[in-house]
Design an enzyme around this catalytic site. Sequence first.
Site, PDB file in Angstrom:
ATOM      1  N   ARG A 183       0.856  -1.189   0.000  1.00 58.33           N
ATOM      2  CA  ARG A 183       0.000   0.000   0.000  1.00 58.33           C
ATOM      3  C   ARG A 183       0.888   1.233   0.000  1.00 58.33           C
ATOM      4  O   ARG A 183       1.703   1.405   0.893  1.00 58.33           O
ATOM      5  CB  ARG A 183      -0.890   0.014   1.249  1.00 58.33           C
ATOM      6  CG  ARG A 183      -1.693   1.301   1.425  1.00 58.33           C
ATOM      7  CD  ARG A 183      -2.442   1.312   2.762  1.00 58.33           C
ATOM      8  NE  ARG A 183      -3.304   2.460   2.883  1.00 58.33           N
ATOM      9  CZ  ARG A 183      -3.123   3.453   3.768  1.00 58.33           C
ATOM     10  NH1 ARG A 183      -2.106   3.447   4.607  1.00 58.33           N
ATOM     11  NH2 ARG A 183      -3.958   4.467   3.817  1.00 58.33           N
ATOM     12  N   HIS A 190      -2.804  10.964   0.464  1.00 58.41           N
ATOM     13  CA  HIS A 190      -2.271  10.800   1.819  1.00 58.41           C
ATOM     14  C   HIS A 190      -1.610  12.141   2.189  1.00 58.41           C
ATOM     15  O   HIS A 190      -0.412  12.216   2.418  1.00 58.41           O
ATOM     16  CB  HIS A 190      -1.296   9.624   1.868  1.00 58.41           C
ATOM     17  CG  HIS A 190      -1.055   9.051   3.232  1.00 58.41           C
ATOM     18  ND1 HIS A 190      -1.181   7.715   3.531  1.00 58.41           N
ATOM     19  CD2 HIS A 190      -0.687   9.642   4.398  1.00 58.41           C
ATOM     20  CE1 HIS A 190      -0.896   7.502   4.811  1.00 58.41           C
ATOM     21  NE2 HIS A 190      -0.583   8.659   5.358  1.00 58.41           N
ATOM     22  N   GLU A 222      -7.444   8.806   5.999  1.00 60.10           N
ATOM     23  CA  GLU A 222      -7.723   9.520   7.240  1.00 60.10           C
ATOM     24  C   GLU A 222      -8.177  10.967   7.043  1.00 60.10           C
ATOM     25  O   GLU A 222      -7.472  11.914   7.448  1.00 60.10           O
ATOM     26  CB  GLU A 222      -6.484   9.509   8.157  1.00 60.10           C
ATOM     27  CG  GLU A 222      -6.013   8.119   8.521  1.00 60.10           C
ATOM     28  CD  GLU A 222      -4.926   8.111   9.601  1.00 60.10           C
ATOM     29  OE1 GLU A 222      -4.461   9.191   9.985  1.00 60.10           O
ATOM     30  OE2 GLU A 222      -4.560   7.030  10.061  1.00 60.10           O
ATOM     31  N   ASN A 237      -7.309   2.335   9.958  1.00 62.29           N
ATOM     32  CA  ASN A 237      -5.992   2.542  10.566  1.00 62.29           C
ATOM     33  C   ASN A 237      -6.182   2.595  12.072  1.00 62.29           C
ATOM     34  O   ASN A 237      -7.001   3.388  12.562  1.00 62.29           O
ATOM     35  CB  ASN A 237      -5.374   3.863  10.106  1.00 62.29           C
ATOM     36  CG  ASN A 237      -5.025   3.856   8.626  1.00 62.29           C
ATOM     37  OD1 ASN A 237      -5.134   2.834   7.954  1.00 62.29           O
ATOM     38  ND2 ASN A 237      -4.609   5.007   8.125  1.00 62.29           N
ATOM     39  N   TYR A 252      -4.257   2.592  15.964  1.00 60.58           N
ATOM     40  CA  TYR A 252      -3.047   2.685  16.793  1.00 60.58           C
ATOM     41  C   TYR A 252      -3.345   2.570  18.282  1.00 60.58           C
ATOM     42  O   TYR A 252      -2.558   2.027  19.041  1.00 60.58           O
ATOM     43  CB  TYR A 252      -2.298   3.994  16.497  1.00 60.58           C
ATOM     44  CG  TYR A 252      -1.716   3.987  15.106  1.00 60.58           C
ATOM     45  CD1 TYR A 252      -0.500   3.375  14.854  1.00 60.58           C
ATOM     46  CD2 TYR A 252      -2.414   4.531  14.029  1.00 60.58           C
ATOM     47  CE1 TYR A 252       0.025   3.316  13.572  1.00 60.58           C
ATOM     48  CE2 TYR A 252      -1.904   4.471  12.736  1.00 60.58           C
ATOM     49  CZ  TYR A 252      -0.680   3.862  12.520  1.00 60.58           C
ATOM     50  OH  TYR A 252      -0.174   3.788  11.253  1.00 60.58           O
ATOM     51  N   GLU A 283      -3.468   0.289   8.158  1.00 63.07           N
ATOM     52  CA  GLU A 283      -2.288   0.672   8.951  1.00 63.07           C
ATOM     53  C   GLU A 283      -2.460   0.167  10.370  1.00 63.07           C
ATOM     54  O   GLU A 283      -3.528   0.317  10.968  1.00 63.07           O
ATOM     55  CB  GLU A 283      -2.121   2.201   9.061  1.00 63.07           C
ATOM     56  CG  GLU A 283      -1.681   2.890   7.822  1.00 63.07           C
ATOM     57  CD  GLU A 283      -1.534   4.406   8.017  1.00 63.07           C
ATOM     58  OE1 GLU A 283      -1.327   4.866   9.162  1.00 63.07           O
ATOM     59  OE2 GLU A 283      -1.644   5.112   7.003  1.00 63.07           O
TER      60      GLU A 283
HETATM   61  C1  FCB Z   1      -1.361   7.718  10.530  1.00 63.65           C
HETATM   62  C2  FCB Z   1      -0.897   8.175   9.165  1.00 63.65           C
HETATM   63  C3  FCB Z   1       0.445   7.644   8.771  1.00 63.65           C
HETATM   64  C4  FCB Z   1       1.411   7.604   9.924  1.00 63.65           C
HETATM   65  C5  FCB Z   1       0.786   6.926  11.112  1.00 63.65           C
HETATM   66  C6  FCB Z   1       1.698   6.798  12.303  1.00 63.65           C
HETATM   67  O1  FCB Z   1      -2.236   8.650  11.059  1.00 63.65           O
HETATM   68  O2  FCB Z   1      -1.836   7.789   8.191  1.00 63.65           O
HETATM   69  O3  FCB Z   1       0.920   8.416   7.702  1.00 63.65           O
HETATM   70  O4  FCB Z   1       1.859   8.862  10.203  1.00 63.65           O
HETATM   71  O5  FCB Z   1      -0.366   7.599  11.495  1.00 63.65           O
END
Ligand code: FCB
Length: 460
Positions: free
Chosen positions: A77, A121, A166, A295, A297, A360
């Site tokens: 990707r 992006h 995002e 995505n 985290y 992600e």
């Molecule tokens: C996301 C982004 C990516 C990277 C990660 C850590 O928000 O899409 O580009 O910065 O965080």
Amino acid sequence: MAFPALARDFRWGVATSSYQIEGAVDEDGRGPSIWDTFCRVPGAVVGGENGDVACDHYHRVPEDVDIIAGLGVDTYRFSLAWPRIQPGGRGPANAAGVAFYDRLVDTLLDRGITPWITLYHWDLPQELEDAGGWPARDTAYRFADYAELAHDALGDRVVHWTTLNEPWCSAMLGYENGIHAPGRKDFGAAMHAVHHLLLGHGLAAARIRERHTGPLELGITLNTGHFVPATDSEADREARRIADGLSNRIYLDPLVHGRYPEDVTADLAARGVTMPVQDGDLEIISAPLDILGINYYSSHRSSGTDENGATTGEDGLPVVRSVPYGRPRTAMDWEIVPEGLTDLLTRLHDDYGLPMIITENGAAFDDVAEEDGSVHDADRTAYLVDHIGAVAAAREAGVDMRGYFAWSLFDNFEWAEGYAKRFGIVRVDYDTQRRTVKDSGRWFADSVRLTREAGEGTAG
Ligand code: FCB
């Protein structure tokens, strides 16, 4: 380690984005983007760093594709830099810019790796920001034209297209709190950006569908947040509603149900903001998606009180803040909450019913490199173990999960954090541009192989 629940019909990949890795910002006719400009603002990026060179990927495609192939993943990707394809954000395609992605796509296909393209992006051509940026409606139409040019160039070979990465970050970090390019601080402008990003998505998706022949998988990637109320108090539940509304439902409700959520529009009206919806917009935005990219985290516990117990801030608005779970944190200071991913995916499945893919997931840690460049990043491996496990748990619970892409292939330019935060499963030595697969990268490659093997020979 194998994840049996992910053994079949599951895509494995690594992810990057253009400005974070390419460098070569003024080669072959590329125009400036809002990130080139923003990086020059004193204090905007840690260390005053920028993406001028980044991972120098623009000059290293064969070597970098070798690394991807070596990891044994099936998908890569990456994003296209809009200002390489349309330097000023409008007009005909810049042939030299297109040629770079042509080569990249062909190199990937030669090695049996499926290209997965993100159209946007975050590197908006600066000229479009000067004309109003995402808060201006015209940017949505410019995005659709750009999508058409990109698809004309690559759509004969590329099946997988993501319109936006995002949009929450583009709108909120870019226009509300100014942490990201273009660095504006205007809540109303940010909300207008939300609508025009969504409209741009819908217009671009329609152009691609009209022109595409053969199999197509078209979607959008969101950084949906998972929010839980910190306690069962009314204030905390209200804070959770507001946070969920502005992070998730303001995107997903129009995309899937063709309307903005009523509670969110009422909150906005109370702040004097109206979404700039015109007739027909919501039909365009809600055209069916093939896949939803997620995505993930971290997760958030929402509190509706400040440190002193007040439920209203100085601005007269309800207090909405995140309070800690009390978990270990990554180098980004993000709490590690893997089960939040299972809960999020289950909720999105129940409320929106789309097939999903993790576009992600990963973590920054303070890596220590050995002389030979190797990195024994057990912390990153543990993060991946737990989060891929969380995806497996969601799939076992019946959520339609189609794949997992690790963020990131390389250490790279982490936006406002510069180069200090390293997310790669492959280390990049920025002095020499030497790449070294970290222990986490080896673990990922082994796990992809073992997981696939676990699926071989089983029925179904
Ligand atoms: C996301 C982004 C990516 C990277 C990660 C850590 O928000 O899409 O580009 O910065 O965080």
